[in-house]
Design an enzyme around this catalytic site. Structure first.
Site, PDB file in Angstrom:
ATOM      1  N   SER A 246       0.830  -1.210   0.000  1.00  0.00           N
ATOM      2  CA  SER A 246       0.000   0.000   0.000  1.00  0.00           C
ATOM      3  C   SER A 246       0.861   1.256   0.000  1.00  0.00           C
ATOM      4  O   SER A 246       0.417   2.323  -0.416  1.00  0.00           O
ATOM      5  CB  SER A 246      -0.945   0.011   1.204  1.00  0.00           C
ATOM      6  OG  SER A 246      -0.211  -0.088   2.411  1.00  0.00           O
ATOM      7  N   HIS A 251       8.467  -2.721   4.211  1.00  0.00           N
ATOM      8  CA  HIS A 251       7.957  -2.996   5.551  1.00  0.00           C
ATOM      9  C   HIS A 251       7.430  -4.427   5.590  1.00  0.00           C
ATOM     10  O   HIS A 251       7.084  -5.016   4.566  1.00  0.00           O
ATOM     11  CB  HIS A 251       6.849  -2.011   5.940  1.00  0.00           C
ATOM     12  CG  HIS A 251       5.698  -1.977   4.986  1.00  0.00           C
ATOM     13  ND1 HIS A 251       5.768  -1.361   3.743  1.00  0.00           N
ATOM     14  CD2 HIS A 251       4.447  -2.499   5.072  1.00  0.00           C
ATOM     15  CE1 HIS A 251       4.611  -1.497   3.116  1.00  0.00           C
ATOM     16  NE2 HIS A 251       3.796  -2.177   3.888  1.00  0.00           N
TER      17      HIS A 251
END
Length: 312
Positions: A246, A251
């Site tokens: 996103s 991450h």
């Protein structure tokens, strides 16, 4: 005295106050989407000045804490729907604090954010290395969402209270913090993110064997921190990347294995263990592999892939 009291308000309290006022003045505009399996509702709201925001409302999972269960039984009010022999069907009213909505309020929002949360039919994309270079990479460079909030977290300008653990090393280190979707308390839907300190890595596509030390470090230290702080063993935690992510700063997601989090299954998620194994076998695995994922019909990346296919 009033000014002194106002000055003593924390940043979180001021933000909460501002958000409360924004929500009270907001008008319902559109249901962007709903997910019955995750008990979620996405609402588009608007202000008198024309600005817009999105409210993401999710019903919280039941707590397994003994005191919460006892309180639920004490406050439960049954409303019978039907009964047959020993089987009864009921609606149950419980104490409001045991039935909270875990929500996010995002404002102001632009068309890209609205499109992100609008429910639409999805389609499969098979992204070759060549298509990554000619379609996805230009998309990221031109249309990726603002990363200011990520840098605010890494530089501890915001969400400091959500930090679970930090390895400050600039090359292999990361910040582990509670995801905005998690209340930080209900272990049943634990959700934390490990955001790397190093800049320049956008997704698994950028990873090579040279990054294995960083990935080992994230896996070991994050799972240890989760165990020490929340009591979950390493075999009770799911660790994965999103693809496409996103936001394009590398991450890793860590969730309670019990929790069926949105976009945590095939076509959206790649397990951290699998990424590590693939890079151990072939240092450039993600440089030469075809990756499969889904996008919504009205998504800009979907549109660019269709344009590329039409021009062949």
């Amino acid at each position: 005295m009033k000014r002194v009291a106002e000055a003593q308000l924390s940043e979180e309290e001021r933000t909460e106050e501002t958000s409360q006022v924004w929500l009270q003045n907001a008008k319902f505009q559109e249901v962007l989407g709903a997910d019955s399996s995750h008990k979620s509702l996405f609402l588009l709201l608007s202000q008198p000045d024309g600005s817009q925001g999105i409210l993401l409302a999710n019903k919280s999972p039941f707590s397994e804490d003994k005191s919460d269960i006892e309180k639920l039984l004490e406050t439960a009010k049954l409303q019978e729907i039907s009964r047959n022999d020993i089987f009864g069907s009921y609606n149950i009213e419980v104490d409001g604090k045991l039935n909270l909505l875990k929500s996010q309020l995002i404002y102001p929002v632009n068309d890209r954010l609205i499109a992100k949360y609008r429910q639409e039919e999805k389609f499969v994309i098979r992204e070759t290395p060549e298509l990554y270079e000619t379609v996805t990479k230009p998309y990221i460079e031109k249309f990726q969402l603002n990363l200011n909030w990520v840098y605010n977290c890494l530089e501890k300008r915001s969400e400091v209270d959500k930090i679970v653990y930090e390895d400050p090393d600039k090359n292999n280190g990361f910040l582990l913090l509670q995801d905005i979707k998690w209340d930080g308390k209900t272990i049943e839907n634990l959700y934390v993110l490990a955001i790397i300190h190093r800049h320049g890595l956008k997704s698994v596509r950028d990873l090579t064997g040279d990054d294995l030390e960083m990935l080992y470090n994230i896996r070991e230290k994050s799972l240890t921190a989760i165990n020490e702080k929340y009591g979950l063993r390493k075999d009770q935690v799911k660790c994965y990347f999103h693809y496409q992510p996103s936001f394009y700063h590398l991450h890793v997601h860590f969730i309670n294995l019990k929790y069926d989090a949105p976009a945590s299954t095939t076509m959206s998620a790649i397990l951290l263990d699998d990424v590590i194994n693939n890079l151990e076998l072939s240092s450039d695995h993600y440089k030469k592999s075809t990756l499969t994922f889904t996008r919504k019909n009205g998504d800009k990346l979907m549109e660019m892939f269709r344009e590329a296919a039409a021009s062949e």
